[in-house]
Design an enzyme around this catalytic site. Structure first.
Site, mmCIF file in Angstrom:
data_model
loop_
_atom_site.group_PDB
_atom_site.id
_atom_site.type_symbol
_atom_site.label_atom_id
_atom_site.label_comp_id
_atom_site.label_asym_id
_atom_site.label_seq_id
_atom_site.Cartn_x
_atom_site.Cartn_y
_atom_site.Cartn_z
ATOM 1 N N ARG A 64 0.804 -1.225 0.000
ATOM 2 C CA ARG A 64 0.000 0.000 0.000
ATOM 3 C C ARG A 64 0.841 1.281 0.000
ATOM 4 O O ARG A 64 0.622 2.180 -0.819
ATOM 5 C CB ARG A 64 -0.917 0.054 1.240
ATOM 6 C CG ARG A 64 -2.186 -0.703 1.108
ATOM 7 C CD ARG A 64 -2.529 -1.345 2.419
ATOM 8 N NE ARG A 64 -1.540 -2.363 2.711
ATOM 9 C CZ ARG A 64 -1.626 -3.629 2.262
ATOM 10 N NH1 ARG A 64 -2.662 -4.003 1.600
ATOM 11 N NH2 ARG A 64 -0.658 -4.503 2.519
ATOM 12 N N THR A 65 1.779 1.383 0.951
ATOM 13 C CA THR A 65 2.506 2.647 1.095
ATOM 14 C C THR A 65 3.325 2.927 -0.158
ATOM 15 O O THR A 65 3.295 4.050 -0.699
ATOM 16 C CB THR A 65 3.408 2.602 2.338
ATOM 17 O OG1 THR A 65 2.653 2.060 3.426
ATOM 18 C CG2 THR A 65 3.899 3.978 2.718
ATOM 19 N N HIS A 142 4.800 5.692 11.585
ATOM 20 C CA HIS A 142 4.338 5.547 10.197
ATOM 21 C C HIS A 142 3.356 6.714 9.987
ATOM 22 O O HIS A 142 2.151 6.522 9.930
ATOM 23 C CB HIS A 142 3.658 4.184 10.046
ATOM 24 C CG HIS A 142 3.368 3.754 8.638
ATOM 25 N ND1 HIS A 142 3.526 4.585 7.549
ATOM 26 C CD2 HIS A 142 2.907 2.566 8.148
ATOM 27 C CE1 HIS A 142 3.174 3.919 6.453
ATOM 28 N NE2 HIS A 142 2.802 2.705 6.791
#
Ligand code: CP
Length: 324
Positions: A64-65, A142
């Site tokens: 995802r990131t 994060h």
């Protein structure tokens, strides 16, 4: 971080995004509002990163990131030069310090880094003249995930005040529950229930910070998960971070023990409120029964989509895209 009140786009220009603690609550609210504009009127942001280059450096795996940062840069007409770590000279023993110093000479406009070591993003930011975005450093922070989590919670509730949330799973090694709990604690009337095996409970220093701010929270074991979620607006599930358990038979045994008792089953949702939602930073492995995905409570795929809007907003703000 002190709250200075009125925020403008200029306040973000050239900044690093290393920790959620680096941003005041007003700044966080501004980023969330900016992401909402990006989501509603994406055409207004097309071209805002024209001529700008992002260099992602992912020393740990990511779906995802990594991809949402790339999609965000492409959506804004910027370019991406991805460092292929498998083929890089880091495999020959080159240090992170030397790698970053050399990469800076290539003059990307922003570095996005994920690394297994706590504090690595700050280290990179301190030796880089260009902005650095932390895509996850060990079990520490994060921040872009925290922003997308806040954005999602606001999308569900319409506000970040008076959120009643259960945060469940690996609260020891998971970086997302740490920064989410501290971020939510900034808002009025936050009520958090931490649900975890005793061996994976919230770190004591984090609880001490919440105590200092008189934040309401409870701690309970996984057996209480069903009862706890019946009294919450939402639950934030987290994966047990296998990669951060101690190496060797003891770590493996502890992981297997926890894994065998941690799962949100569809049957546990019978008495939750009609508007109850389940969040998860993903990837999920065994901690949510597959059939839950098809219920109206599952919100984690929508949450992941929000990562694109948040990362577009951050790139636009930090690299100085178009004025509003
Ligand atoms: N949520 C999150 O960080 O997912 P990835 O590890 O796939 O990037």
């Amino acid at each position: 971080m002190a709250d200075s009140g009125i925020i403008t786009k200029q306040d973000f220009l050239g900044r690093d995004v290393v920790s959620i603690d680096d941003f005041s609550t007003s700044e966080i609210d501004y980023i969330l509002d900016h992401a909402e504009k990006v989501q509603k009127w994406p055409q207004e942001f097309e071209g805002s990163m024209q001529g700008k280059q992002m260099m992602p450096m992912f020393f740990e795996n990511s779906t995802r990131t990594a991809t949402s940062f790339q999609v965000a840069m492409h959506n804004l007409s910027g370019s991406v030069v991805d460092l292929d770590l498998e083929r890089s000279s880091i495999k020959k023993g080159e240090t992170l310090r030397d790698t970053i110093k050399m990469i800076n000479g290539y003059k990307p406009d922003v570095i996005v880094i994920r690394h297994s070591k706590d504090g690595s993003a700050r280290f990179v930011a301190d030796i880089s003249p260009i902005p650095v975005m932390n895509a996850g450093d060990g079990k520490n922070q994060h921040p872009t995930q925290t922003l997308l989590d806040l954005y999602t919670i606001k999308e569900i509730k319409g506000t970040l005040d008076n959120v009643k949330i259960a945060i469940a799973g690996d609260l020891k090694y998971g970086r997302t529950p740490h920064s989410l709990a501290l971020a939510l604690a900034r808002y009025e009337g936050c009520d958090m229930s931490f649900v975890s095996p005793e061996s994976l409970s919230m770190p004591k220093d984090l609880l001490a910070r919440l105590d200092k701010q008189n934040i309401m929270y409870t701690e309970s074991g996984l057996n209480d998960l069903e009862e706890v979620i019946n009294n919450c607006d939402m639950v934030y599930m987290t994966r047990v971070q296998r990669e951060r358990f101690p190496e060797g038979p003891e770590g493996e045994h502890e992981y297997d023990r926890v894994a065998s008792e941690y799962c949100l089953k569809e049957s546990m949702l019978e008495n939750v409120g009609a508007r109850f939602k389940i969040l998860h930073p993903l990837p999920k492995v065994f901690e949510i029964e597959d059939s839950v995905d098809d219920t109206d409570y599952a919100y984690y795929f929508r949450q992941a989509e929000n990562g694109v809007y948040i990362r577009m907003a951050l790139l636009d703000l930090v690299l100085g895209g178009y004025d509003d």
